[in-house]
Design an enzyme around this catalytic site. Sequence first.
Site, PDB file in Angstrom:
ATOM      1  N   TYR A 159       0.840  -1.205   0.000  1.00 57.03           N
ATOM      2  CA  TYR A 159       0.000   0.000   0.000  1.00 57.03           C
ATOM      3  C   TYR A 159       0.875   1.255   0.000  1.00 57.03           C
ATOM      4  O   TYR A 159       0.640   2.191  -0.760  1.00 57.03           O
ATOM      5  CB  TYR A 159      -0.930  -0.009   1.218  1.00 57.03           C
TER       6      TYR A 159
HETATM    7  P1  NAP Z   1     -13.869   3.304   0.245  1.00 61.37           P
HETATM    8  O1  NAP Z   1     -15.075   3.894   0.864  1.00 61.37           O
HETATM    9  O2  NAP Z   1     -13.582   1.858   0.431  1.00 61.37           O
HETATM   10  O3  NAP Z   1     -13.862   3.684  -1.293  1.00 61.37           O
HETATM   11  C1  NAP Z   1     -13.062   3.032  -2.245  1.00 61.37           C
HETATM   12  C2  NAP Z   1     -13.698   3.267  -3.587  1.00 61.37           C
HETATM   13  O4  NAP Z   1     -12.857   2.702  -4.627  1.00 61.37           O
HETATM   14  C3  NAP Z   1     -15.064   2.621  -3.720  1.00 61.37           C
HETATM   15  O5  NAP Z   1     -15.926   3.520  -4.377  1.00 61.37           O
HETATM   16  C4  NAP Z   1     -14.797   1.401  -4.598  1.00 61.37           C
HETATM   17  O6  NAP Z   1     -15.963   1.138  -5.348  1.00 61.37           O
HETATM   18  C5  NAP Z   1     -13.672   1.925  -5.476  1.00 61.37           C
HETATM   19  N1  NAP Z   1     -12.864   0.877  -6.091  1.00 61.37           N
HETATM   20  C6  NAP Z   1     -12.044  -0.013  -5.472  1.00 61.37           C
HETATM   21  N2  NAP Z   1     -11.481  -0.813  -6.369  1.00 61.37           N
HETATM   22  C7  NAP Z   1     -11.931  -0.435  -7.595  1.00 61.37           C
HETATM   23  C8  NAP Z   1     -11.727  -0.884  -8.911  1.00 61.37           C
HETATM   24  N3  NAP Z   1     -10.907  -1.917  -9.189  1.00 61.37           N
HETATM   25  N4  NAP Z   1     -12.345  -0.248  -9.926  1.00 61.37           N
HETATM   26  C9  NAP Z   1     -13.171   0.782  -9.675  1.00 61.37           C
HETATM   27  N5  NAP Z   1     -13.424   1.263  -8.451  1.00 61.37           N
HETATM   28  C10 NAP Z   1     -12.809   0.652  -7.416  1.00 61.37           C
HETATM   29  O7  NAP Z   1     -12.546   4.028   0.814  1.00 61.37           O
HETATM   30  P2  NAP Z   1     -12.060   5.554   0.802  1.00 61.37           P
HETATM   31  O8  NAP Z   1     -11.366   5.740   2.084  1.00 61.37           O
HETATM   32  O9  NAP Z   1     -13.120   6.489   0.388  1.00 61.37           O
HETATM   33  O10 NAP Z   1     -10.913   5.452  -0.312  1.00 61.37           O
HETATM   34  C11 NAP Z   1     -10.815   6.364  -1.397  1.00 61.37           C
HETATM   35  C12 NAP Z   1      -9.345   6.593  -1.685  1.00 61.37           C
HETATM   36  O11 NAP Z   1      -8.747   7.287  -0.565  1.00 61.37           O
HETATM   37  C13 NAP Z   1      -8.495   5.345  -1.877  1.00 61.37           C
HETATM   38  O12 NAP Z   1      -7.593   5.550  -2.948  1.00 61.37           O
HETATM   39  C14 NAP Z   1      -7.734   5.209  -0.566  1.00 61.37           C
HETATM   40  O13 NAP Z   1      -6.520   4.508  -0.714  1.00 61.37           O
HETATM   41  C15 NAP Z   1      -7.524   6.677  -0.229  1.00 61.37           C
HETATM   42  N6  NAP Z   1      -7.231   6.948   1.169  1.00 61.37           N
HETATM   43  C16 NAP Z   1      -8.123   6.668   2.161  1.00 61.37           C
HETATM   44  C17 NAP Z   1      -7.818   6.969   3.483  1.00 61.37           C
HETATM   45  C18 NAP Z   1      -8.763   6.679   4.624  1.00 61.37           C
HETATM   46  O14 NAP Z   1      -8.340   6.791   5.798  1.00 61.37           O
HETATM   47  N7  NAP Z   1     -10.018   6.342   4.353  1.00 61.37           N
HETATM   48  C19 NAP Z   1      -6.590   7.555   3.787  1.00 61.37           C
HETATM   49  C20 NAP Z   1      -5.692   7.837   2.763  1.00 61.37           C
HETATM   50  C21 NAP Z   1      -6.029   7.538   1.462  1.00 61.37           C
HETATM   51  P3  NAP Z   1     -16.504  -0.294  -5.836  1.00 61.37           P
HETATM   52  O15 NAP Z   1     -16.172  -1.284  -4.766  1.00 61.37           O
HETATM   53  O16 NAP Z   1     -17.968  -0.053  -6.035  1.00 61.37           O
HETATM   54  O17 NAP Z   1     -15.781  -0.542  -7.124  1.00 61.37           O
END
Ligand code: NAP
Length: 255
Positions: A159
């Site tokens: 990651y």
């Molecule tokens: P989340 O609610 O799990 O959202 C992840 C999103 O990515 C979902 O909409 C999922 O949709 C989509 N996704 C995953 N794999 C995919 C694929 N192969 N093709 C298309 N869509 C895909 O988590 P989140 O925290 O909002 O994450 C959003 C971004 O923020 C990510 O890049 C994550 O690494 C980053 N981030 C999050 C945090 C945190 O603390 N939450 C911190 C730093 C960075 P489907 O399953 O419907 O495809």
Amino acid sequence: MGGAPLAGKVALITGASSGIGAATGRVFAARGATVVLTARREERLRDLVAGLHATGARAGYHVLDVCRGDEVRRAVEQTVERYGRLDVAFNNAGVAFDPSTPLHLLDDAAYDRVMDTNVRGVWNCLRHEIGAMLAGGGGAIVNTSSVGGLVASSAGAPYIASKHAVIGLTRAAAVEYAGDGIRVNAIAPGLTRSEMIDEVFTRSPAAEQRAYRSAPQHRAAAPEEVAEAAAWLCGDGAGFVTGATLAVDGGRTAW
Ligand code: NAP
């Protein structure tokens, strides 16, 4: 912030079915953008778009897997066919990694799954979006990295590597297309309330307490707080900002 800074702009958002991406759909729409929400879960997207329509926003959705270049290309093409252009892209889809297995015991599949979504996904988006933006005379792109793209943490080596790579792609694309009116930036969210993080904390409530202790504000961000940063970077007010990574982390990387 007055007015509607994204008024008239057409925006494509990946990872829009939940968390940060869904919040960004709402924030972009509230700023006047036409939004195309994308992810793999169609029902989620359909419900979110219905919610946006109820507010009077112009919105659509496209089901895609960011790992598939042909699916991303089709989404970009259909956005341009339907709305006439692509001005803004938020490349946000990503997956977390279960860090409970030490690096030296991991197999290729664990590495591939994370890199395929988090790095190849952004790569697929960039090349197709940039093609459309060049045809339209410019645009603004924001890629979602992480504090794990700036410093190491307990999120697991694949990651951390994937999110560092997102910043590399961002910088390279920003420099290459700066003369074409296309800005490319990254955001580096810290701990943010979303399905991804809820899943991690359900597995390990102790990890939640540890995370809050090491966070200067002792809390996680609401997804809307991250979305606001993406909206600013995508707007014309950030016209001289490109190749940057904006930490939206409550001070985590300042510590
Ligand atoms: P989340 O609610 O799990 O959202 C992840 C999103 O990515 C979902 O909409 C999922 O949709 C989509 N996704 C995953 N794999 C995919 C694929 N192969 N093709 C298309 N869509 C895909 O988590 P989140 O925290 O909002 O994450 C959003 C971004 O923020 C990510 O890049 C994550 O690494 C980053 N981030 C999050 C945090 C945190 O603390 N939450 C911190 C730093 C960075 P489907 O399953 O419907 O495809």
